[in-house]
Write an enzyme that holds these catalytic residues in place. Structure first.
Site, mmCIF file in Angstrom:
data_model
loop_
_atom_site.group_PDB
_atom_site.id
_atom_site.type_symbol
_atom_site.label_atom_id
_atom_site.label_comp_id
_atom_site.label_asym_id
_atom_site.label_seq_id
_atom_site.Cartn_x
_atom_site.Cartn_y
_atom_site.Cartn_z
ATOM 1 C CE1 TYR A 1 5.414 2.052 7.436
ATOM 2 C CE2 TYR A 1 5.642 0.305 5.826
ATOM 3 C CZ TYR A 1 6.066 1.517 6.341
ATOM 4 O OH TYR A 1 7.133 2.168 5.790
ATOM 5 C CE LYS B 1 1.246 -5.751 -9.544
ATOM 6 N NZ LYS B 1 1.462 -5.290 -10.926
ATOM 7 C CG ASP C 1 6.420 4.248 3.026
ATOM 8 O OD1 ASP C 1 6.721 5.458 3.111
ATOM 9 O OD2 ASP C 1 7.052 3.357 3.613
ATOM 10 C CG ASP D 1 2.447 -2.202 -12.210
ATOM 11 O OD1 ASP D 1 1.325 -2.199 -11.689
ATOM 12 O OD2 ASP D 1 2.729 -2.930 -13.178
#
Length: 371
Positions: free
Chosen positions: A135, A201, A264, A240
């Site tokens: 972002y 991640k 988000d 995930d």
């Protein structure tokens, strides 16, 4: 009489409709709790289409300066007009005012139709970094002069070969990660939350999201005595897997701290489990400025904006009142809204009984009846 000045932006699309409804609830709640002892003075400021008409600019300098002066505000959803110069007005406000912590509580309201069997198990607070990660908006289109320079630089300096491609840069810094983690820990202590889970991640993006994880743990060491005193656990999870666990075992999570993009995705996914983003409040907090907002957008597809759901904005206002220590006002708003929904009243997106479906304004009036 103690007066508090709060800035507000009505917003675009359904924004003015939900803002008018929410304002009724907020004013009635303040009056009920404080009578003539405390009062909110609302000061309208402008961004989006209304600002473009008034100032010729969708984000006027005056708006930013007033935020810096008064330190607190609330807004409806904003549309970014095509060709206006900003990718997103919401992102621009967060970055220009350094509102680095996006805080979104996700909790089920009994009586709302939800798509999962046990939505009441979801009670989490998402702390999402607001100013960097993807972002940050550092990207160039395919075959542009900038992307070709980056491709040539990578080939010349690192022997990395890329064909013609769009390029995006994902910055994650120690400073911005650590200040977010500090805010999450201080929130957990203040509101008696018992676990902070770092979502990342880092198994793949070792030097960005992996570093995010490591920096969060470094901050937790600085707070080790406080965390032990308040029995707050710190752990981490791969992003995930977090999506899977959010569905299978939501009761195992309390506060989630995430880089921007993960947060988000997760905040919308969590909201869906309890009935949708129309009921989830949000805030953007910096060191000394706070901007509260609904999590939904302008809803251009809604046929009748008078029937829009003001719940997200109303509850964002409750977060705001809590922030300025109008705690009883926040409690009254939440209690009355829950009672209204439990009695079967609401807007069309959350209530199925046609006899109890209300417009945004009528829903606000019904909430006030339960004060």
């Amino acid at each position: 009489m103690e007066n508090k000045i709060i800035l507000y932006i009505k917003g675009d699309g359904i924004g003015p409709y939900v803002m008018d409804a929410a304002m009724k609830v907020w004013n009635a709640a303040v009056n009920r709790i404080y009578r003539d002892k405390k009062r909110i003075i609302w000061k309208e400021i402008y961004a989006g289409k209304k600002a473009l008409e008034k100032y010729g600019d969708i984000l006027p300098l005056e708006t930013l300066e007033l935020f810096k002066k008064y330190k607190i505000g609330i807004k409806g959803p904003l549309e970014t007009p095509v060709g206006s110069g900003y990718r997103s007005l919401n992102v621009a406000l967060r970055q220009k005012l350094d509102l680095y912590a996006c805080i979104r509580p996700v909790k089920y309201i009994k009586g709302i139709d939800a798509p999962v069997k046990n939505p009441e198990k979801v009670d989490i607070i998402i702390f999402r970094e607001n100013t960097e990660d993807v972002y940050a908006g550092i990207e160039w289109k395919e075959n542009s002069e900038e992307s070709n320079k980056i491709i040539n630089f990578l080939k010349s300096n690192f022997n990395i070969s890329l064909k013609k491609t769009a390029i995006g840069i994902k910055p994650i810094s120690e400073f911005k990660t650590k200040r977010l983690m500090k805010k999450a820990i201080e929130y957990a202590i203040k509101y008696n939350r018992k676990k902070i889970t770092i979502v990342h991640k880092g198994n793949i993006m070792k030097y960005t999201e992996g570093a995010f994880r490591n920096w969060c743990y470094e901050v937790s060491k600085d707070y080790s005595l406080e965390l032990e005193k308040h029995q707050i656990e710190i752990n981490d999870i791969i992003a995930d897997n977090m999506f899977q666990q959010l569905l299978l075992n939501p009761e195992n999570f309390d506060i989630l701290i995430t880089p921007n993009l993960n947060g988000d995705y997760l905040s919308d996914a969590a909201a869906a489990q309890v009935g949708g983003i129309g009921i989830i409040p949000g805030s953007n907090i910096g060191d000394d400025i706070a901007l509260f907002e609904p999590t939904h957008g302008t809803a251009p597809g809604i046929k009748n904006p008078e029937m829009a759901n003001p719940t997200s904005l109303i509850l964002s206002g409750a977060m705001m009142f809590e922030y300025i220590n109008f705690t009883q006002v926040a409690e009254l708003i939440r209690k009355s809204l829950k009672k209204t929904v439990l009695e079967g009243f609401g807007t069309p997106d959350i209530i199925k009984d046609d006899k109890k479906v209300l417009s945004a304004n009528k829903f606000a009036e019904k909430i006030i009846e339960y004060f």
